[in-house]
Design a protein around this motif. Sequence first.
Motif, PDB file in Angstrom:
ATOM      1  N   ALA A   5       0.841  -1.200   0.000  1.00  0.00           N
ATOM      2  CA  ALA A   5       0.000   0.000   0.000  1.00  0.00           C
ATOM      3  C   ALA A   5       0.878   1.253   0.000  1.00  0.00           C
ATOM      4  CB  ALA A   5      -0.941  -0.012   1.198  1.00  0.00           C
ATOM      5  N   GLY A   6       1.962   1.208   0.762  1.00  0.00           N
ATOM      6  CA  GLY A   6       2.883   2.341   0.786  1.00  0.00           C
ATOM      7  C   GLY A   6       3.552   2.562  -0.563  1.00  0.00           C
ATOM      8  N   LEU A   7       3.975   1.471  -1.197  1.00  0.00           N
ATOM      9  CA  LEU A   7       4.577   1.575  -2.529  1.00  0.00           C
ATOM     10  C   LEU A   7       3.568   2.096  -3.544  1.00  0.00           C
ATOM     11  CD1 LEU A   7       6.686  -1.709  -2.669  1.00  0.00           C
ATOM     12  CD2 LEU A   7       7.547   0.632  -2.496  1.00  0.00           C
ATOM     13  N   ASP A   8       2.338   1.582  -3.474  1.00  0.00           N
ATOM     14  CA  ASP A   8       1.274   2.075  -4.361  1.00  0.00           C
ATOM     15  C   ASP A   8       1.052   3.569  -4.147  1.00  0.00           C
ATOM     16  OD1 ASP A   8       0.235   0.229  -6.219  1.00  0.00           O
ATOM     17  OD2 ASP A   8      -0.881  -0.819  -4.667  1.00  0.00           O
ATOM     18  N   GLY A   9       1.038   3.987  -2.887  1.00  0.00           N
ATOM     19  CA  GLY A   9       0.837   5.401  -2.568  1.00  0.00           C
ATOM     20  C   GLY A   9       1.952   6.280  -3.112  1.00  0.00           C
ATOM     21  N   GLN A  10       3.182   5.821  -2.995  1.00  0.00           N
ATOM     22  CA  GLN A  10       4.320   6.580  -3.526  1.00  0.00           C
ATOM     23  C   GLN A  10       4.240   6.697  -5.041  1.00  0.00           C
ATOM     24  OE1 GLN A  10       7.917   4.725  -2.148  1.00  0.00           O
ATOM     25  NE2 GLN A  10       7.609   5.366  -0.033  1.00  0.00           N
ATOM     26  N   LEU A  11       3.899   5.604  -5.702  1.00  0.00           N
ATOM     27  CA  LEU A  11       3.788   5.625  -7.160  1.00  0.00           C
ATOM     28  C   LEU A  11       2.610   6.484  -7.592  1.00  0.00           C
ATOM     29  CD1 LEU A  11       4.961   4.745  -9.811  1.00  0.00           C
ATOM     30  CD2 LEU A  11       3.766   2.574  -9.591  1.00  0.00           C
ATOM     31  N   ASP A  12       1.514   6.422  -6.858  1.00  0.00           N
ATOM     32  CA  ASP A  12       0.353   7.252  -7.159  1.00  0.00           C
ATOM     33  C   ASP A  12       0.719   8.734  -7.067  1.00  0.00           C
ATOM     34  OD1 ASP A  12      -2.429   6.624  -7.875  1.00  0.00           O
ATOM     35  OD2 ASP A  12      -2.918   7.948  -6.189  1.00  0.00           O
ATOM     36  N   PRO A  20      -2.918  10.345 -17.647  1.00  0.00           N
ATOM     37  CA  PRO A  20      -2.913   9.161 -18.512  1.00  0.00           C
ATOM     38  C   PRO A  20      -1.944   8.077 -18.033  1.00  0.00           C
ATOM     39  CG  PRO A  20      -2.914  11.146 -19.851  1.00  0.00           C
ATOM     40  CD  PRO A  20      -2.699  11.584 -18.421  1.00  0.00           C
ATOM     41  N   ALA A  21      -0.767   8.473 -17.562  1.00  0.00           N
ATOM     42  CA  ALA A  21       0.203   7.483 -17.069  1.00  0.00           C
ATOM     43  C   ALA A  21      -0.313   6.823 -15.805  1.00  0.00           C
ATOM     44  CB  ALA A  21       1.556   8.149 -16.805  1.00  0.00           C
ATOM     45  N   SER A  25      -1.094   2.866 -15.494  1.00  0.00           N
ATOM     46  CA  SER A  25      -0.438   2.073 -14.460  1.00  0.00           C
ATOM     47  C   SER A  25      -1.466   1.316 -13.616  1.00  0.00           C
ATOM     48  CB  SER A  25       0.411   2.984 -13.566  1.00  0.00           C
ATOM     49  OG  SER A  25       1.022   2.241 -12.539  1.00  0.00           O
ATOM     50  N   ARG A  26      -2.562   1.981 -13.290  1.00  0.00           N
ATOM     51  CA  ARG A  26      -3.612   1.330 -12.500  1.00  0.00           C
ATOM     52  C   ARG A  26      -4.302   0.221 -13.309  1.00  0.00           C
ATOM     53  NH1 ARG A  26      -5.974   3.041  -8.109  1.00  0.00           N
ATOM     54  NH2 ARG A  26      -4.965   4.618  -6.851  1.00  0.00           N
ATOM     55  N   ARG A  27      -4.485   0.447 -14.590  1.00  0.00           N
ATOM     56  CA  ARG A  27      -5.090  -0.594 -15.441  1.00  0.00           C
ATOM     57  C   ARG A  27      -4.171  -1.805 -15.548  1.00  0.00           C
ATOM     58  NH1 ARG A  27      -7.877   3.032 -20.246  1.00  0.00           N
ATOM     59  NH2 ARG A  27      -9.696   3.635 -19.016  1.00  0.00           N
ATOM     60  N   GLN A  28      -2.875  -1.560 -15.674  1.00  0.00           N
ATOM     61  CA  GLN A  28      -1.927  -2.672 -15.714  1.00  0.00           C
ATOM     62  C   GLN A  28      -1.961  -3.437 -14.396  1.00  0.00           C
ATOM     63  OE1 GLN A  28       1.752  -0.657 -16.614  1.00  0.00           O
ATOM     64  NE2 GLN A  28       1.546  -1.019 -18.813  1.00  0.00           N
ATOM     65  N   GLY A  29      -2.038  -2.697 -13.296  1.00  0.00           N
ATOM     66  CA  GLY A  29      -2.111  -3.342 -11.987  1.00  0.00           C
ATOM     67  C   GLY A  29      -3.343  -4.199 -11.854  1.00  0.00           C
ATOM     68  N   SER A  30      -4.474  -3.675 -12.300  1.00  0.00           N
ATOM     69  CA  SER A  30      -5.727  -4.419 -12.241  1.00  0.00           C
ATOM     70  C   SER A  30      -5.648  -5.697 -13.069  1.00  0.00           C
ATOM     71  CB  SER A  30      -6.866  -3.522 -12.738  1.00  0.00           C
ATOM     72  OG  SER A  30      -8.086  -4.196 -12.716  1.00  0.00           O
ATOM     73  N   ALA A  49       3.556  -1.739 -11.700  1.00  0.00           N
ATOM     74  CA  ALA A  49       4.892  -2.110 -11.224  1.00  0.00           C
ATOM     75  C   ALA A  49       4.824  -2.794  -9.871  1.00  0.00           C
ATOM     76  CB  ALA A  49       5.788  -0.873 -11.149  1.00  0.00           C
ATOM     77  N   VAL A  50       3.970  -2.291  -8.992  1.00  0.00           N
ATOM     78  CA  VAL A  50       3.840  -2.873  -7.654  1.00  0.00           C
ATOM     79  C   VAL A  50       3.212  -4.268  -7.747  1.00  0.00           C
ATOM     80  CG1 VAL A  50       2.849  -2.573  -5.346  1.00  0.00           C
ATOM     81  CG2 VAL A  50       3.672  -0.579  -6.613  1.00  0.00           C
ATOM     82  N   ALA A  51       2.171  -4.398  -8.562  1.00  0.00           N
ATOM     83  CA  ALA A  51       1.520  -5.698  -8.732  1.00  0.00           C
ATOM     84  C   ALA A  51       2.476  -6.703  -9.365  1.00  0.00           C
ATOM     85  CB  ALA A  51       0.264  -5.549  -9.587  1.00  0.00           C
ATOM     86  N   PHE A  52       3.275  -6.257 -10.328  1.00  0.00           N
ATOM     87  CA  PHE A  52       4.248  -7.132 -10.979  1.00  0.00           C
ATOM     88  C   PHE A  52       5.256  -7.665  -9.962  1.00  0.00           C
ATOM     89  CE2 PHE A  52       8.166  -8.041 -13.242  1.00  0.00           C
ATOM     90  CZ  PHE A  52       7.730  -8.776 -14.333  1.00  0.00           C
TER      91      PHE A  52
END
Length: 119
Positions: A5-12, A20-21, A25-30, A49-52
């Motif tokens: 969650a912290g990594l997602d927050g930093q990337l967000d 658009p980016a 990124s969120r669509r790729q994660g989903s 990236a986080v999901a990967f």
Amino acid sequence: GVDLAGLDGQLDALLAGHGPARLASRRQGSALVRVAEALGVTVDADHGAVAFGALAGKLGLEGIAVVVVFCYAATRDLVGAAVRLGLVGPLRAVALQAQLVAGQTKALVSVYDDLDPAT
């Protein structure tokens, strides 16, 4: 464990100024979360990236393999975009991608070996 969650927050936050980016990124994660579910693995991440990374970790993949595959996918996407934009033809793109991936892999393995305390 890793604070996904912290990594997602930093990337967000990093992508907040580029809608658009951020959306891509969120669509790729989903999509990767759905792949993980199909494999019977739970991944709680929003960005690609986080999901990967989380999926690779849950599958027990070796670090250097994960980095090489991630870079391969990014290179494939960039070369594909160059083809769609008409900057290179499809045949040249195949050779270009092979050349780029070979160089990246060599460089990544070298850097990884320098950073890995086990080597």
